[in-house]
Design a protein around this motif. Structure first.
Motif, PDB file in Angstrom:
ATOM      1  N   ASP A   7      -1.962  -3.491 -11.158  1.00  0.00           N
ATOM      2  CA  ASP A   7      -3.236  -3.784 -10.481  1.00  0.00           C
ATOM      3  C   ASP A   7      -3.060  -3.730  -8.967  1.00  0.00           C
ATOM      4  N   ARG A   8      -1.923  -4.289  -8.500  1.00  0.00           N
ATOM      5  CA  ARG A   8      -1.683  -4.256  -7.052  1.00  0.00           C
ATOM      6  C   ARG A   8      -1.504  -2.803  -6.596  1.00  0.00           C
ATOM      7  N   ARG A   9      -0.782  -2.031  -7.396  1.00  0.00           N
ATOM      8  CA  ARG A   9      -0.599  -0.615  -7.041  1.00  0.00           C
ATOM      9  C   ARG A   9      -1.934   0.098  -6.991  1.00  0.00           C
ATOM     10  N   PHE A  10      -2.830  -0.277  -7.896  1.00  0.00           N
ATOM     11  CA  PHE A  10      -4.157   0.348  -7.855  1.00  0.00           C
ATOM     12  C   PHE A  10      -4.883  -0.040  -6.569  1.00  0.00           C
ATOM     13  N   GLU A  11      -4.706  -1.288  -6.118  1.00  0.00           N
ATOM     14  CA  GLU A  11      -5.320  -1.702  -4.841  1.00  0.00           C
ATOM     15  C   GLU A  11      -4.777  -0.847  -3.690  1.00  0.00           C
ATOM     16  N   VAL A  12      -3.490  -0.522  -3.761  1.00  0.00           N
ATOM     17  CA  VAL A  12      -2.888   0.352  -2.741  1.00  0.00           C
ATOM     18  C   VAL A  12      -3.522   1.751  -2.838  1.00  0.00           C
ATOM     19  N   LEU A  13      -3.627   2.243  -4.073  1.00  0.00           N
ATOM     20  CA  LEU A  13      -4.262   3.560  -4.269  1.00  0.00           C
ATOM     21  C   LEU A  13      -5.697   3.540  -3.753  1.00  0.00           C
ATOM     22  N   ARG A  14      -6.435   2.480  -4.094  1.00  0.00           N
ATOM     23  CA  ARG A  14      -7.829   2.378  -3.662  1.00  0.00           C
ATOM     24  C   ARG A  14      -7.914   2.382  -2.126  1.00  0.00           C
ATOM     25  N   ALA A  15      -6.991   1.679  -1.475  1.00  0.00           N
ATOM     26  CA  ALA A  15      -6.970   1.631  -0.012  1.00  0.00           C
ATOM     27  C   ALA A  15      -6.666   3.017   0.575  1.00  0.00           C
ATOM     28  N   ILE A  16      -5.742   3.743  -0.071  1.00  0.00           N
ATOM     29  CA  ILE A  16      -5.402   5.100   0.407  1.00  0.00           C
ATOM     30  C   ILE A  16      -6.620   6.017   0.263  1.00  0.00           C
ATOM     31  N   VAL A  17      -7.302   5.940  -0.898  1.00  0.00           N
ATOM     32  CA  VAL A  17      -8.508   6.769  -1.114  1.00  0.00           C
ATOM     33  C   VAL A  17      -9.553   6.442  -0.047  1.00  0.00           C
ATOM     34  N   ALA A  18      -9.836   5.162   0.132  1.00  0.00           N
ATOM     35  CA  ALA A  18     -10.890   4.747   1.079  1.00  0.00           C
ATOM     36  C   ALA A  18     -10.563   5.221   2.494  1.00  0.00           C
ATOM     37  N   ASP A  19      -9.312   5.020   2.910  1.00  0.00           N
ATOM     38  CA  ASP A  19      -8.938   5.396   4.282  1.00  0.00           C
ATOM     39  C   ASP A  19      -8.925   6.906   4.468  1.00  0.00           C
ATOM     40  N   TYR A  20      -8.451   7.626   3.450  1.00  0.00           N
ATOM     41  CA  TYR A  20      -8.387   9.086   3.572  1.00  0.00           C
ATOM     42  C   TYR A  20      -9.796   9.687   3.612  1.00  0.00           C
ATOM     43  N   VAL A  21     -10.701   9.150   2.784  1.00  0.00           N
ATOM     44  CA  VAL A  21     -12.091   9.625   2.806  1.00  0.00           C
ATOM     45  C   VAL A  21     -12.714   9.354   4.177  1.00  0.00           C
ATOM     46  N   ALA A  22     -12.405   8.195   4.736  1.00  0.00           N
ATOM     47  CA  ALA A  22     -13.003   7.804   6.023  1.00  0.00           C
ATOM     48  C   ALA A  22     -12.409   8.572   7.202  1.00  0.00           C
ATOM     49  N   THR A  23     -11.084   8.824   7.167  1.00  0.00           N
ATOM     50  CA  THR A  23     -10.419   9.345   8.377  1.00  0.00           C
ATOM     51  C   THR A  23     -10.024  10.818   8.296  1.00  0.00           C
ATOM     52  N   LYS A  24      -9.930  11.369   7.071  1.00  0.00           N
ATOM     53  CA  LYS A  24      -9.423  12.727   6.835  1.00  0.00           C
ATOM     54  C   LYS A  24      -7.941  12.859   7.164  1.00  0.00           C
ATOM     55  N   GLU A  25      -7.307  11.754   7.553  1.00  0.00           N
ATOM     56  CA  GLU A  25      -5.885  11.797   7.927  1.00  0.00           C
ATOM     57  C   GLU A  25      -5.022  11.270   6.775  1.00  0.00           C
ATOM     58  N   PRO A  26      -3.853  11.893   6.510  1.00  0.00           N
ATOM     59  CA  PRO A  26      -2.924  11.307   5.530  1.00  0.00           C
ATOM     60  C   PRO A  26      -2.577   9.870   5.928  1.00  0.00           C
ATOM     61  N   ILE A  27      -2.375   9.020   4.928  1.00  0.00           N
ATOM     62  CA  ILE A  27      -2.261   7.577   5.172  1.00  0.00           C
ATOM     63  C   ILE A  27      -0.809   7.119   4.995  1.00  0.00           C
ATOM     64  N   GLY A  28      -0.295   6.414   6.004  1.00  0.00           N
ATOM     65  CA  GLY A  28       1.057   5.859   5.920  1.00  0.00           C
ATOM     66  C   GLY A  28       1.020   4.373   5.586  1.00  0.00           C
ATOM     67  N   SER A  29       2.173   3.813   5.214  1.00  0.00           N
ATOM     68  CA  SER A  29       2.228   2.400   4.800  1.00  0.00           C
ATOM     69  C   SER A  29       1.857   1.475   5.963  1.00  0.00           C
ATOM     70  N   LYS A  30       2.236   1.851   7.188  1.00  0.00           N
ATOM     71  CA  LYS A  30       1.948   1.019   8.353  1.00  0.00           C
ATOM     72  C   LYS A  30       0.425   0.846   8.511  1.00  0.00           C
ATOM     73  N   ALA A  31      -0.311   1.958   8.371  1.00  0.00           N
ATOM     74  CA  ALA A  31      -1.778   1.906   8.501  1.00  0.00           C
ATOM     75  C   ALA A  31      -2.385   1.019   7.420  1.00  0.00           C
ATOM     76  N   LEU A  32      -1.832   1.083   6.211  1.00  0.00           N
ATOM     77  CA  LEU A  32      -2.364   0.257   5.110  1.00  0.00           C
ATOM     78  C   LEU A  32      -2.183  -1.228   5.418  1.00  0.00           C
ATOM     79  N   VAL A  33      -1.001  -1.586   5.933  1.00  0.00           N
ATOM     80  CA  VAL A  33      -0.728  -2.994   6.264  1.00  0.00           C
ATOM     81  C   VAL A  33      -1.689  -3.473   7.348  1.00  0.00           C
ATOM     82  N   GLU A  34      -1.926  -2.618   8.351  1.00  0.00           N
ATOM     83  CA  GLU A  34      -2.791  -3.008   9.470  1.00  0.00           C
ATOM     84  C   GLU A  34      -4.260  -3.124   9.055  1.00  0.00           C
ATOM     85  N   ARG A  35      -4.698  -2.241   8.154  1.00  0.00           N
ATOM     86  CA  ARG A  35      -6.137  -2.175   7.864  1.00  0.00           C
ATOM     87  C   ARG A  35      -6.557  -3.027   6.674  1.00  0.00           C
ATOM     88  N   HIS A  36      -5.639  -3.299   5.769  1.00  0.00           N
ATOM     89  CA  HIS A  36      -6.027  -3.962   4.511  1.00  0.00           C
ATOM     90  C   HIS A  36      -5.208  -5.225   4.289  1.00  0.00           C
TER      91      HIS A  36
END
Length: 344
Positions: A7-36
């Motif tokens: 479930d937690r991994r899915f939350e990570v996947l969901r965050a990557i999908v949301a950020d990639y759709v919003a930014t068009k930029e590939p998503i790194g772990s640092k960005a995920l920690v900062e944004r979510h």
């Protein structure tokens, strides 16, 4: 994916999908920690991303240290959207008012497509009501002059077909009344396919003095009834393709998507997979099974009136799209088109 770790991994996947759709930029772990607020360390997120990548949910574009979702990742994301978030009351009222002011079926469908394209910023498509689902509500025969008739066929979907017919001779009011009566009894309330067969058989059973008129009328009407409006699509927002052109993922893909749109049969097949009113179908990338559209997703549903599905409609765009928002827009516009048509 089922356990709490998954479930937690899915939350990570969901965050990557949301950020990639919003930014068009590939998503790194640092960005995920900062944004979510994922509640775990960046090391854990890096580990989760490694697992997601190994399982094929995300991938690393060769030029970047970040990750992007794969078709499989989008599929998992879409399958976990528990319910489609409805549009706001104000949005729904605006949609309904816009559709209700359509003057006829053509206008309502054109408005629906324009709306969907604006709401989703993708290409919207709607299929004309299929022949198999339509019945004749009324056939009208009007004498424009004693040798010329206007035939008007109105179906329960609001489709109106008009044909002008030169008779090659004069017909009396009495004979015209007989023709009108025979046509009404053969067609009114019948499915188009049944009505066309009934009309084709009328001349041989008709009184001799109106047979010639009926042969001419039947020839024109059968052509009208067996035309295939389900092979007609209304498209809106094709300019959105060029705005999203770089999202389609492989060289020449934008051109190939445009070619697929021109081959309406390809799009009709995709819409045919979605003939369930109230249920939104999402076909992602290669799930479309259309080579030209492997970088494309199709979000579609059926629209209808009084419980019958009249046709398919939906949105076509790159796999990098806002799935929850697109699904909500497709569901809402389809429902309201059905309601507007049911009132007519």
């Amino acid at each position: 994916m089922a356990s709490s770790t998954e479930d937690r991994r899915f939350e990570v996947l969901r965050a990557i999908v949301a950020d990639y759709v919003a930014t068009k930029e590939p998503i790194g772990s640092k960005a995920l920690v900062e944004r979510h607020n994922l509640g775990v360390s960046s090391a854990t997120i890096r580990n989760d991303m490694a697992v997601l990548e190994a399982e094929g949910y995300i991938t690393q574009p060769h030029t970047s240290s970040g990750r992007v979702p794969t078709d499989k990742g989008y599929r998992e994301f879409v399958d976990r959207i528990a319910e489609v978030k409805p549009l706001s009351g104000a949005e729904r009222r605006a949609i309904m008012e816009f559709l209700e002011s359509g003057v006829d079926l053509d206008d309502v469908l054109r408005r629906g497509v324009r709306l969907l394209a604006q709401l989703t910023r993708q290409v919207a498509v709607v299929q004309y009501p299929t022949v198999s689902a339509s019945t004749v509500r009324h056939i009208e025969v009007v004498a424009l002059n004693p040798a010329r008739l206007l035939l008007v066929v109105i179906t329960d979907t609001g489709r109106v077909d008009q044909r002008v017919l030169d008779l090659g001779g004069v017909v009396s009011d009495e004979d015209l009344a007989a023709v009108r009566g025979l046509l009404g009894s053969a067609m009114d309330g019948k499915l188009l396919s049944v009505a066309s067969a009934a009309v084709a058989g009328l001349p041989e059973r008709a009184p001799a003095k109106i047979r010639d008129v009926l042969v001419r009328v039947a020839t024109v009407l059968v052509e009208t009834l067996v035309e295939h409006p389900e092979e007609r699509l209304v498209l809106g927002g094709t300019a959105n393709l060029t705005r999203n052109g770089n999202d389609f993922g492989f060289p020449g893909s934008l051109r190939s998507v445009l070619e697929a749109l021109e081959e309406q049969v390809v799009v009709l097949k995709l819409l045919a997979a979605a003939q369930h009113p109230g249920r939104v179908t999402v076909q992602i990338g290669e799930e479309t099974q259309v080579e030209q559209m492997r970088g494309t997703s199709v979000v579609s549903t059926g629209y209808g009136a009084a419980g019958a599905v009249l046709g398919g409609m939906g949105v076509l765009g790159p796999t990098r799209m806002d799935y929850p928002g697109t699904m909500a827009s497709v569901a809402t516009v389809a429902r309201y088109i059905g309601e507007v048509l049911a009132e007519r």
